[in-house]
Design a protein around this motif. Structure first.
Motif, PDB file in Angstrom:
ATOM      1  N   GLY A  95      37.645  49.071  31.813  1.00 37.26           N
ATOM      2  CA  GLY A  95      37.099  50.288  31.218  1.00 37.26           C
ATOM      3  C   GLY A  95      36.055  50.995  32.060  1.00 37.26           C
ATOM      4  N   ALA A  96      35.937  50.632  33.329  1.00 36.90           N
ATOM      5  CA  ALA A  96      34.976  51.312  34.204  1.00 36.90           C
ATOM      6  C   ALA A  96      35.380  52.768  34.394  1.00 36.90           C
ATOM      7  CB  ALA A  96      34.902  50.610  35.559  1.00 36.90           C
ATOM      8  N   VAL A  97      34.390  53.624  34.605  1.00 32.75           N
ATOM      9  CA  VAL A  97      34.666  55.038  34.846  1.00 32.75           C
ATOM     10  C   VAL A  97      34.511  55.405  36.319  1.00 32.75           C
ATOM     11  CG1 VAL A  97      34.032  55.734  32.508  1.00 32.75           C
ATOM     12  CG2 VAL A  97      32.301  55.767  34.313  1.00 32.75           C
ATOM     13  N   ARG A  98      33.831  54.535  37.073  1.00 36.71           N
ATOM     14  CA  ARG A  98      33.569  54.827  38.483  1.00 36.71           C
ATOM     15  C   ARG A  98      33.570  53.540  39.283  1.00 36.71           C
ATOM     16  NH1 ARG A  98      28.150  55.774  41.511  1.00 36.71           N
ATOM     17  NH2 ARG A  98      28.757  57.123  43.222  1.00 36.71           N
ATOM     18  N   LEU A  99      34.203  53.588  40.448  1.00 38.22           N
ATOM     19  CA  LEU A  99      34.184  52.499  41.421  1.00 38.22           C
ATOM     20  C   LEU A  99      33.616  53.104  42.701  1.00 38.22           C
ATOM     21  CD1 LEU A  99      35.042  49.630  42.366  1.00 38.22           C
ATOM     22  CD2 LEU A  99      37.305  50.592  42.855  1.00 38.22           C
ATOM     23  N   TRP A 100      32.575  52.476  43.241  1.00 35.72           N
ATOM     24  CA  TRP A 100      31.932  53.082  44.399  1.00 35.72           C
ATOM     25  C   TRP A 100      31.482  52.044  45.403  1.00 35.72           C
ATOM     26  CZ3 TRP A 100      26.447  52.914  45.315  1.00 35.72           C
ATOM     27  CH2 TRP A 100      25.715  52.245  44.321  1.00 35.72           C
ATOM     28  N   LEU A 101      31.134  52.534  46.597  1.00 33.92           N
ATOM     29  CA  LEU A 101      30.687  51.664  47.674  1.00 33.92           C
ATOM     30  C   LEU A 101      29.896  52.484  48.674  1.00 33.92           C
ATOM     31  CD1 LEU A 101      32.722  52.470  50.186  1.00 33.92           C
ATOM     32  CD2 LEU A 101      34.298  51.026  48.924  1.00 33.92           C
ATOM     33  N   VAL A 102      29.272  51.784  49.587  1.00 34.70           N
ATOM     34  CA  VAL A 102      28.471  52.406  50.635  1.00 34.70           C
ATOM     35  C   VAL A 102      28.910  51.847  51.977  1.00 34.70           C
ATOM     36  CG1 VAL A 102      26.137  52.520  51.616  1.00 34.70           C
ATOM     37  CG2 VAL A 102      26.473  52.821  49.151  1.00 34.70           C
ATOM     38  N   THR A 103      28.993  52.730  52.961  1.00 30.55           N
ATOM     39  CA  THR A 103      29.162  52.309  54.346  1.00 30.55           C
ATOM     40  C   THR A 103      28.099  53.033  55.167  1.00 30.55           C
ATOM     41  OG1 THR A 103      30.765  51.909  56.135  1.00 30.55           O
ATOM     42  CG2 THR A 103      30.889  54.058  55.004  1.00 30.55           C
ATOM     43  N   THR A 104      28.075  52.787  56.448  1.00 28.39           N
ATOM     44  CA  THR A 104      27.051  53.406  57.288  1.00 28.39           C
ATOM     45  C   THR A 104      27.644  54.509  58.153  1.00 28.39           C
ATOM     46  OG1 THR A 104      27.373  51.619  58.888  1.00 28.39           O
ATOM     47  CG2 THR A 104      25.545  51.387  57.334  1.00 28.39           C
ATOM     48  N   ASN A 105      26.795  55.397  58.617  1.00 26.24           N
ATOM     49  CA  ASN A 105      27.246  56.573  59.359  1.00 26.24           C
ATOM     50  C   ASN A 105      28.027  56.241  60.627  1.00 26.24           C
ATOM     51  OD1 ASN A 105      24.320  55.961  60.265  1.00 26.24           O
ATOM     52  ND2 ASN A 105      25.123  57.195  61.937  1.00 26.24           N
ATOM     53  N   ASN A 106      27.763  55.109  61.226  1.00 21.93           N
ATOM     54  CA  ASN A 106      28.452  54.732  62.457  1.00 21.93           C
ATOM     55  C   ASN A 106      29.837  54.140  62.218  1.00 21.93           C
ATOM     56  OD1 ASN A 106      26.984  52.356  61.349  1.00 21.93           O
ATOM     57  ND2 ASN A 106      28.139  51.339  62.963  1.00 21.93           N
ATOM     58  N   ASN A 107      30.132  53.751  60.996  1.00 25.72           N
ATOM     59  CA  ASN A 107      31.362  53.010  60.706  1.00 25.72           C
ATOM     60  C   ASN A 107      32.513  53.972  60.401  1.00 25.72           C
ATOM     61  OD1 ASN A 107      33.193  51.022  60.129  1.00 25.72           O
ATOM     62  ND2 ASN A 107      31.808  49.875  58.791  1.00 25.72           N
ATOM     63  N   VAL A 108      32.934  54.681  61.435  1.00 23.53           N
ATOM     64  CA  VAL A 108      33.966  55.707  61.251  1.00 23.53           C
ATOM     65  C   VAL A 108      35.317  55.103  60.863  1.00 23.53           C
ATOM     66  CG1 VAL A 108      32.816  57.444  62.664  1.00 23.53           C
ATOM     67  CG2 VAL A 108      34.370  55.817  63.750  1.00 23.53           C
ATOM     68  N   GLY A 109      35.587  53.894  61.312  1.00 26.21           N
ATOM     69  CA  GLY A 109      36.831  53.227  60.910  1.00 26.21           C
ATOM     70  C   GLY A 109      36.851  52.947  59.417  1.00 26.21           C
ATOM     71  N   ALA A 110      35.726  52.498  58.876  1.00 27.50           N
ATOM     72  CA  ALA A 110      35.640  52.238  57.437  1.00 27.50           C
ATOM     73  C   ALA A 110      35.743  53.535  56.646  1.00 27.50           C
ATOM     74  CB  ALA A 110      34.336  51.518  57.097  1.00 27.50           C
ATOM     75  N   LEU A 111      35.108  54.583  57.139  1.00 29.05           N
ATOM     76  CA  LEU A 111      35.173  55.871  56.454  1.00 29.05           C
ATOM     77  C   LEU A 111      36.625  56.350  56.354  1.00 29.05           C
ATOM     78  CD1 LEU A 111      33.523  58.129  55.150  1.00 29.05           C
ATOM     79  CD2 LEU A 111      33.270  59.137  57.430  1.00 29.05           C
ATOM     80  N   ARG A 112      37.360  56.233  57.419  1.00 26.90           N
ATOM     81  CA  ARG A 112      38.783  56.595  57.426  1.00 26.90           C
ATOM     82  C   ARG A 112      39.565  55.701  56.452  1.00 26.90           C
ATOM     83  NH1 ARG A 112      39.286  57.217  62.478  1.00 26.90           N
ATOM     84  NH2 ARG A 112      39.318  55.007  62.992  1.00 26.90           N
ATOM     85  N   PHE A 113      39.313  54.406  56.513  1.00 26.14           N
ATOM     86  CA  PHE A 113      40.001  53.435  55.657  1.00 26.14           C
ATOM     87  C   PHE A 113      39.781  53.755  54.176  1.00 26.14           C
ATOM     88  CE2 PHE A 113      39.526  49.337  53.361  1.00 26.14           C
ATOM     89  CZ  PHE A 113      40.837  48.897  53.424  1.00 26.14           C
ATOM     90  N   TYR A 114      38.523  53.969  53.784  1.00 26.38           N
ATOM     91  CA  TYR A 114      38.228  54.233  52.375  1.00 26.38           C
ATOM     92  C   TYR A 114      38.867  55.534  51.901  1.00 26.38           C
ATOM     93  CZ  TYR A 114      34.827  50.467  52.904  1.00 26.38           C
ATOM     94  OH  TYR A 114      34.228  49.259  53.150  1.00 26.38           O
ATOM     95  N   GLN A 115      38.824  56.555  52.720  1.00 26.91           N
ATOM     96  CA  GLN A 115      39.434  57.820  52.316  1.00 26.91           C
ATOM     97  C   GLN A 115      40.950  57.689  52.185  1.00 26.91           C
ATOM     98  OE1 GLN A 115      37.237  61.553  53.784  1.00 26.91           O
ATOM     99  NE2 GLN A 115      36.826  59.995  55.366  1.00 26.91           N
ATOM    100  N   ARG A 116      41.556  56.902  53.031  1.00 30.33           N
ATOM    101  CA  ARG A 116      43.006  56.658  52.923  1.00 30.33           C
ATOM    102  C   ARG A 116      43.349  55.929  51.622  1.00 30.33           C
ATOM    103  NH1 ARG A 116      44.380  54.810  59.094  1.00 30.33           N
ATOM    104  NH2 ARG A 116      44.527  56.913  59.936  1.00 30.33           N
ATOM    105  N   HIS A 117      42.363  55.234  51.055  1.00 30.73           N
ATOM    106  CA  HIS A 117      42.584  54.508  49.808  1.00 30.73           C
ATOM    107  C   HIS A 117      42.035  55.273  48.597  1.00 30.73           C
ATOM    108  CE1 HIS A 117      43.671  51.271  52.538  1.00 30.73           C
ATOM    109  NE2 HIS A 117      44.393  50.848  51.522  1.00 30.73           N
ATOM    110  N   GLY A 118      41.839  56.571  48.746  1.00 27.21           N
ATOM    111  CA  GLY A 118      41.505  57.415  47.614  1.00 27.21           C
ATOM    112  C   GLY A 118      40.034  57.617  47.316  1.00 27.21           C
ATOM    113  N   TYR A 119      39.157  57.104  48.161  1.00 29.35           N
ATOM    114  CA  TYR A 119      37.719  57.271  47.942  1.00 29.35           C
ATOM    115  C   TYR A 119      37.265  58.625  48.486  1.00 29.35           C
ATOM    116  CZ  TYR A 119      37.235  52.414  46.556  1.00 29.35           C
ATOM    117  OH  TYR A 119      37.345  51.226  45.888  1.00 29.35           O
ATOM    118  N   ASP A 120      36.356  59.263  47.754  1.00 29.73           N
ATOM    119  CA  ASP A 120      35.769  60.529  48.182  1.00 29.73           C
ATOM    120  C   ASP A 120      34.332  60.312  48.617  1.00 29.73           C
ATOM    121  OD1 ASP A 120      37.957  62.249  47.580  1.00 29.73           O
ATOM    122  OD2 ASP A 120      37.419  62.196  45.460  1.00 29.73           O
TER     123      ASP A 120
END
Length: 158
Positions: A95-120
């Motif tokens: 019943g959660a309404v939000r799933l979230w996480l934090v990465t760091t500005n240098n982690n461009v691979g993670a940023l790409r990965f999360y966006q590919r999995h539907g994260y904004d």
């Protein structure tokens, strides 16, 4: 081989600590101005052929679930994607309404990965990592030639 994900059990504690140490220099994660013991949180483990292949830890705060840590032992095997799929399904089922996480500005691979999995990307917390070094001095100042300074917050609305 198919990646399977299941909740961590007490018998997995050694792997949980080993994985957190390999990925984050220990079980303590410094994020949004706090130090979190990720080894004490609920966790899920990705399994590949009977061997652990990745770890995700999370915490539940009201109607929100936060992914505190995620790390694949062998990137590119699908373990990270399987872990994100598992936690999204578990959070929605609870019943959660939000799933979230934090990465760091240098982690461009993670940023790409999360966006590919539907994260904004929903927020940039300026100099949050700079402040986090007071809590965890082992956080590097520069990685891959990029100053590590900011936290990037990403979310999926469920």
């Amino acid at each position: 081989m198919v990646i399977e994900v299941r909740p961590a059990e007490p018998t997995d504690n050694e792997y949980v600590r080993r994985s957190l140490t390999a990925a984050f220099s220990g079980p303590l994660v410094a994020v949004h101005d706090e130090l979190i013991d990720a080894a004490a949180l609920p966790a899920a483990i990705a399994w590949d052929g009977g061997e652990p292949a990745g770890l995700l830890t999370y915490r539940v705060i009201g109607a929100e679930w936060e992914v505190v840590s995620i790390a694949a032992d062998r990137p590119g095997t699908g373990a990270g994607g399987a872990l994100l799929g598992w936690v999204r399904e578990a959070a929605a089922g609870a019943g959660a309404v939000r799933l979230w996480l934090v990465t760091t500005n240098n982690n461009v691979g993670a940023l790409r990965f999360y966006q590919r999995h539907g994260y904004d990307l929903v927020a940039v917390h300026r100099d949050a990592v700079t402040r986090a070094r007071a809590l965890k001095p082992a956080i590097p100042e520069i990685l891959d030639g990029i100053p590590v300074r900011h936290e990037l917050e990403l979310e999926v609305l469920l």
